[in-house]
Design a protein around this motif. Structure first.
Motif, PDB file in Angstrom:
ATOM      1  N   TRP A  33       0.809  -1.214   0.000  1.00  0.00           N
ATOM      2  CA  TRP A  33       0.000   0.000   0.000  1.00  0.00           C
ATOM      3  C   TRP A  33       0.844   1.267   0.000  1.00  0.00           C
ATOM      4  CZ3 TRP A  33      -4.778  -0.266  -1.441  1.00  0.00           C
ATOM      5  CH2 TRP A  33      -5.485  -1.446  -1.245  1.00  0.00           C
ATOM      6  N   TRP A  34       2.099   1.153   0.407  1.00  0.00           N
ATOM      7  CA  TRP A  34       2.985   2.315   0.386  1.00  0.00           C
ATOM      8  C   TRP A  34       3.192   2.838  -1.030  1.00  0.00           C
ATOM      9  CZ3 TRP A  34       4.398   5.217   4.345  1.00  0.00           C
ATOM     10  CH2 TRP A  34       4.327   4.683   5.619  1.00  0.00           C
ATOM     11  N   VAL A  35       2.869   2.020  -2.037  1.00  0.00           N
ATOM     12  CA  VAL A  35       3.024   2.445  -3.427  1.00  0.00           C
ATOM     13  C   VAL A  35       2.112   3.634  -3.736  1.00  0.00           C
ATOM     14  CG1 VAL A  35       1.306   0.993  -4.576  1.00  0.00           C
ATOM     15  CG2 VAL A  35       3.418   1.534  -5.748  1.00  0.00           C
ATOM     16  N   LEU A  36       1.073   3.820  -2.958  1.00  0.00           N
ATOM     17  CA  LEU A  36       0.177   4.960  -3.178  1.00  0.00           C
ATOM     18  C   LEU A  36       0.892   6.292  -3.000  1.00  0.00           C
ATOM     19  CD1 LEU A  36      -3.073   3.617  -1.497  1.00  0.00           C
ATOM     20  CD2 LEU A  36      -2.518   3.730  -3.936  1.00  0.00           C
ATOM     21  N   LEU A  37       1.995   6.300  -2.243  1.00  0.00           N
ATOM     22  CA  LEU A  37       2.782   7.534  -2.103  1.00  0.00           C
ATOM     23  C   LEU A  37       3.357   7.984  -3.442  1.00  0.00           C
ATOM     24  CD1 LEU A  37       4.841   7.010   1.174  1.00  0.00           C
ATOM     25  CD2 LEU A  37       2.905   8.533   0.805  1.00  0.00           C
ATOM     26  N   SER A  38       3.542   7.055  -4.362  1.00  0.00           N
ATOM     27  CA  SER A  38       4.122   7.424  -5.648  1.00  0.00           C
ATOM     28  C   SER A  38       3.152   8.237  -6.507  1.00  0.00           C
ATOM     29  CB  SER A  38       4.578   6.182  -6.415  1.00  0.00           C
ATOM     30  OG  SER A  38       3.474   5.378  -6.749  1.00  0.00           O
ATOM     31  N   PHE A  39       1.894   8.319  -6.112  1.00  0.00           N
ATOM     32  CA  PHE A  39       0.918   9.109  -6.846  1.00  0.00           C
ATOM     33  C   PHE A  39       0.700  10.490  -6.221  1.00  0.00           C
ATOM     34  CE2 PHE A  39      -0.191   4.680  -7.752  1.00  0.00           C
ATOM     35  CZ  PHE A  39      -0.046   4.712  -9.131  1.00  0.00           C
ATOM     36  N   VAL A  40       1.413  10.795  -5.132  1.00  0.00           N
ATOM     37  CA  VAL A  40       1.296  12.092  -4.464  1.00  0.00           C
ATOM     38  C   VAL A  40       2.518  12.928  -4.842  1.00  0.00           C
ATOM     39  CG1 VAL A  40       1.153  13.264  -2.232  1.00  0.00           C
ATOM     40  CG2 VAL A  40       0.069  11.022  -2.545  1.00  0.00           C
ATOM     41  N   PRO A  41       2.283  14.099  -5.447  1.00  0.00           N
ATOM     42  CA  PRO A  41       3.428  14.939  -5.823  1.00  0.00           C
ATOM     43  C   PRO A  41       4.335  15.238  -4.632  1.00  0.00           C
ATOM     44  CG  PRO A  41       1.393  15.807  -6.743  1.00  0.00           C
ATOM     45  CD  PRO A  41       1.006  14.694  -5.795  1.00  0.00           C
ATOM     46  N   TYR A  42       5.614  15.287  -4.883  1.00  0.00           N
ATOM     47  CA  TYR A  42       6.691  15.537  -3.920  1.00  0.00           C
ATOM     48  C   TYR A  42       6.927  14.357  -2.982  1.00  0.00           C
ATOM     49  CZ  TYR A  42       6.217  20.253  -5.647  1.00  0.00           C
ATOM     50  OH  TYR A  42       6.128  21.338  -6.459  1.00  0.00           O
ATOM     51  N   LEU A  43       5.871  13.717  -2.494  1.00  0.00           N
ATOM     52  CA  LEU A  43       6.069  12.532  -1.662  1.00  0.00           C
ATOM     53  C   LEU A  43       6.579  11.368  -2.503  1.00  0.00           C
ATOM     54  CD1 LEU A  43       3.033  12.424   0.792  1.00  0.00           C
ATOM     55  CD2 LEU A  43       5.414  12.921   1.300  1.00  0.00           C
ATOM     56  N   ASN A  44       6.228  11.368  -3.791  1.00  0.00           N
ATOM     57  CA  ASN A  44       6.670  10.271  -4.643  1.00  0.00           C
ATOM     58  C   ASN A  44       8.192  10.245  -4.759  1.00  0.00           C
ATOM     59  OD1 ASN A  44       6.974  12.500  -6.285  1.00  0.00           O
ATOM     60  ND2 ASN A  44       5.653  11.747  -7.908  1.00  0.00           N
ATOM     61  N   LEU A  45       8.810  11.387  -4.941  1.00  0.00           N
ATOM     62  CA  LEU A  45      10.270  11.425  -5.044  1.00  0.00           C
ATOM     63  C   LEU A  45      10.908  10.989  -3.728  1.00  0.00           C
ATOM     64  CD1 LEU A  45      12.753  12.129  -6.704  1.00  0.00           C
ATOM     65  CD2 LEU A  45      12.554  14.467  -5.854  1.00  0.00           C
ATOM     66  N   PHE A  46      10.367  11.481  -2.627  1.00  0.00           N
ATOM     67  CA  PHE A  46      10.875  11.104  -1.311  1.00  0.00           C
ATOM     68  C   PHE A  46      10.761   9.594  -1.085  1.00  0.00           C
ATOM     69  CE2 PHE A  46      10.078  10.379   3.235  1.00  0.00           C
ATOM     70  CZ  PHE A  46      11.279  10.833   3.747  1.00  0.00           C
ATOM     71  N   SER A  47       9.606   9.031  -1.417  1.00  0.00           N
ATOM     72  CA  SER A  47       9.415   7.589  -1.196  1.00  0.00           C
ATOM     73  C   SER A  47      10.316   6.763  -2.104  1.00  0.00           C
ATOM     74  CB  SER A  47       7.945   7.204  -1.373  1.00  0.00           C
ATOM     75  OG  SER A  47       7.551   7.314  -2.720  1.00  0.00           O
ATOM     76  N   TRP A  48      10.514   7.193  -3.349  1.00  0.00           N
ATOM     77  CA  TRP A  48      11.402   6.452  -4.255  1.00  0.00           C
ATOM     78  C   TRP A  48      12.831   6.456  -3.727  1.00  0.00           C
ATOM     79  CZ3 TRP A  48       9.434   9.098  -9.315  1.00  0.00           C
ATOM     80  CH2 TRP A  48       8.221   8.524  -9.681  1.00  0.00           C
ATOM     81  N   ILE A  49      13.269   7.602  -3.213  1.00  0.00           N
ATOM     82  CA  ILE A  49      14.638   7.694  -2.689  1.00  0.00           C
ATOM     83  C   ILE A  49      14.781   6.818  -1.442  1.00  0.00           C
ATOM     84  CG2 ILE A  49      16.293   9.232  -1.569  1.00  0.00           C
ATOM     85  CD1 ILE A  49      15.308  11.417  -3.522  1.00  0.00           C
ATOM     86  N   VAL A  50      13.850   6.958  -0.499  1.00  0.00           N
ATOM     87  CA  VAL A  50      13.945   6.213   0.758  1.00  0.00           C
ATOM     88  C   VAL A  50      13.871   4.711   0.507  1.00  0.00           C
ATOM     89  CG1 VAL A  50      12.768   5.713   2.930  1.00  0.00           C
ATOM     90  CG2 VAL A  50      13.105   8.071   2.210  1.00  0.00           C
ATOM     91  N   PHE A  51      12.827   4.261  -0.202  1.00  0.00           N
ATOM     92  CA  PHE A  51      12.674   2.826  -0.414  1.00  0.00           C
ATOM     93  C   PHE A  51      13.705   2.282  -1.393  1.00  0.00           C
ATOM     94  CE2 PHE A  51       8.223   3.611   1.075  1.00  0.00           C
ATOM     95  CZ  PHE A  51       8.336   2.850   2.222  1.00  0.00           C
ATOM     96  N   GLY A  52      14.266   3.137  -2.216  1.00  0.00           N
ATOM     97  CA  GLY A  52      15.310   2.689  -3.131  1.00  0.00           C
ATOM     98  C   GLY A  52      16.655   2.495  -2.451  1.00  0.00           C
ATOM     99  N   LEU A  53      16.896   3.228  -1.383  1.00  0.00           N
ATOM    100  CA  LEU A  53      18.183   3.149  -0.701  1.00  0.00           C
ATOM    101  C   LEU A  53      18.195   2.188   0.480  1.00  0.00           C
ATOM    102  CD1 LEU A  53      19.246   6.909  -0.736  1.00  0.00           C
ATOM    103  CD2 LEU A  53      20.031   5.066  -2.223  1.00  0.00           C
TER     104      LEU A  53
END
Length: 86
Positions: A33-53
């Motif tokens: 369900w955390w994938v829903l953050l990727s549809f929120v502007p600005y939070l999507n970049l933050f979530s991609w960086i955090v979960f990617g690292l």
């Protein structure tokens, strides 16, 4: 007509992208369900960086076996069962 092609391409690419994000979330033992953050502007970049690292969980987690362990055990198993080709 061009806009329709672009929208169609984005919609076709959205499914596999979302699935891969969910697989990555499961790799770090987080709910999909955390994938829903990727549809929120600005939070999507933050979530991609955090979960990617964040490194994946070592060993099995509630979503399945560790793919790195699985891969090495499959390689060991296939080396033992394969016969040499001539």
């Amino acid at each position: 007509e061009t806009h329709f092609a672009v929208v169609a391409l984005v919609l076709v690419a959205l499914w596999p992208s979302t699935v891969m994000q969910i697989k990555r979330l499961h790799d770090v033992d987080a709910a999909g369900w955390w994938v829903l953050l990727s549809f929120v502007p600005y939070l999507n970049l933050f979530s991609w960086i955090v979960f990617g690292l964040i490194p994946g969980t070592s060993g099995d987690n509630r979503y399945g076996r560790d793919p790195l362990t699985l891969r090495s055990s499959e390689a060991d198993h296939s080396n033992k069962t394969m016969e040499p080709t001539r």
